[in-house]
Design a protein around this motif. Structure first.
Motif, PDB file in Angstrom:
ATOM      1  N   ILE A  15       0.805  -1.357   0.068  1.00 44.81           N
ATOM      2  CA  ILE A  15       0.002   0.015  -0.085  1.00 44.81           C
ATOM      3  C   ILE A  15       0.989   0.950  -0.074  1.00 44.81           C
ATOM      4  O   ILE A  15       0.536   2.193  -0.595  1.00 44.81           O
ATOM      5  CB  ILE A  15      -0.990  -0.007   1.286  1.00 44.81           C
ATOM      6  N   ILE A  16       1.974   1.329   0.809  1.00 46.63           N
ATOM      7  CA  ILE A  16       2.866   2.550   0.890  1.00 46.63           C
ATOM      8  C   ILE A  16       3.499   2.552  -0.434  1.00 46.63           C
ATOM      9  O   ILE A  16       3.623   3.746  -0.961  1.00 46.63           O
ATOM     10  CB  ILE A  16       3.748   2.201   2.265  1.00 46.63           C
ATOM     11  N   SER A  17       3.972   1.531  -0.987  1.00 38.48           N
ATOM     12  CA  SER A  17       4.727   1.600  -2.103  1.00 38.48           C
ATOM     13  C   SER A  17       3.687   2.117  -3.483  1.00 38.48           C
ATOM     14  O   SER A  17       4.200   3.044  -4.201  1.00 38.48           O
ATOM     15  CB  SER A  17       5.167   0.201  -2.840  1.00 38.48           C
ATOM     16  N   ASN A  18       2.382   1.735  -3.261  1.00 36.55           N
ATOM     17  CA  ASN A  18       1.386   2.156  -4.368  1.00 36.55           C
ATOM     18  C   ASN A  18       1.432   3.786  -4.177  1.00 36.55           C
ATOM     19  O   ASN A  18       1.154   4.545  -5.038  1.00 36.55           O
ATOM     20  CB  ASN A  18       0.112   1.405  -4.337  1.00 36.55           C
ATOM     21  N   VAL A  19       1.128   4.227  -2.880  1.00 38.20           N
ATOM     22  CA  VAL A  19       0.826   5.613  -2.712  1.00 38.20           C
ATOM     23  C   VAL A  19       2.134   6.418  -3.121  1.00 38.20           C
ATOM     24  O   VAL A  19       1.986   7.540  -3.716  1.00 38.20           O
ATOM     25  CB  VAL A  19       0.567   5.692  -1.015  1.00 38.20           C
ATOM     26  N   ILE A  20       3.313   5.922  -2.880  1.00 42.05           N
ATOM     27  CA  ILE A  20       4.415   6.669  -3.270  1.00 42.05           C
ATOM     28  C   ILE A  20       4.706   6.760  -4.837  1.00 42.05           C
ATOM     29  O   ILE A  20       4.827   7.698  -5.302  1.00 42.05           O
ATOM     30  CB  ILE A  20       5.690   5.974  -2.657  1.00 42.05           C
ATOM     31  N   MET A  21       3.860   5.603  -5.429  1.00 41.21           N
ATOM     32  CA  MET A  21       4.224   5.710  -6.879  1.00 41.21           C
ATOM     33  C   MET A  21       3.036   6.846  -7.506  1.00 41.21           C
ATOM     34  O   MET A  21       3.524   7.389  -8.443  1.00 41.21           O
ATOM     35  CB  MET A  21       3.687   4.341  -7.420  1.00 41.21           C
ATOM     36  N   TRP A  22       1.993   6.633  -6.912  1.00 40.62           N
ATOM     37  CA  TRP A  22       0.848   7.685  -7.202  1.00 40.62           C
ATOM     38  C   TRP A  22       1.348   9.203  -6.930  1.00 40.62           C
ATOM     39  O   TRP A  22       1.111  10.131  -7.817  1.00 40.62           O
ATOM     40  CB  TRP A  22      -0.485   7.452  -6.794  1.00 40.62           C
ATOM     41  N   LEU A  23       2.023   9.337  -5.720  1.00 37.05           N
ATOM     42  CA  LEU A  23       2.545  10.739  -5.419  1.00 37.05           C
ATOM     43  C   LEU A  23       3.727  11.056  -6.553  1.00 37.05           C
ATOM     44  O   LEU A  23       3.757  12.338  -6.992  1.00 37.05           O
ATOM     45  CB  LEU A  23       3.140  10.643  -4.177  1.00 37.05           C
TER      46      LEU A  23
END
Length: 138
Positions: A15-23
């Motif tokens: 989840i954190i990795s996906n949030v970082i990718m979106w940011l």
């Protein structure tokens, strides 16, 4: 069988990795938008080069080159945020150093360091950086 805590940790990590990718994608879009909005300044700088007399056009042309190279650095930075390839980092550094060398009034030592840095980047790109792993596998 994996313990329950390890599964939760992997899920949170994803989840954190996906949030970082979106940011990173959002930041890249902001940079791209700023570059697109700045293109109007290029048109006005080109017009200034055309209408300025020969003696004053040097400074205007230097401003134009500075602006264009800054936009190129911005585009490369956005590409680096999206693609995550080591080659993109090299390209951002290459354009940033080239911009510094071409635009600002540098001392001889700064120019020499810039040439050495560019040579080092080209060396890394040619001998230490694997460009296409697919081509090597085939």
């Amino acid at each position: 069988m994996e313990p329950e805590g390890k599964k939760k940790f992997k899920k949170i990590e994803k989840i954190i990795s996906n949030v970082i990718m979106w940011l990173e994608l959002v930041l890249a879009l902001f940079i791209l938008g700023a570059v697109i909005l700045s293109c109007k300044d290029i048109v006005s700088l080109i017009y200034k080069v055309y209408v300025t007399e020969a003696l004053g056009s040097y400074n205007v042309l230097q401003g134009l080159l500075s602006h264009v190279l800054l936009l190129v650095v911005g585009l490369e930075l956005a590409m680096m945020l999206i693609k995550h390839h080591p080659g993109n980092v090299l390209e951002v550094m290459l354009y940033a150093i080239a911009r510094k060398m071409l635009v600002s009034s540098s001392t001889t030592v700064e120019l020499l360091l810039g040439v050495i840095a560019l040579g080092l980047i080209f060396f890394i790109d040619k001998y230490l950086h694997i460009k296409d792993t697919e081509k090597l596998i085939k």
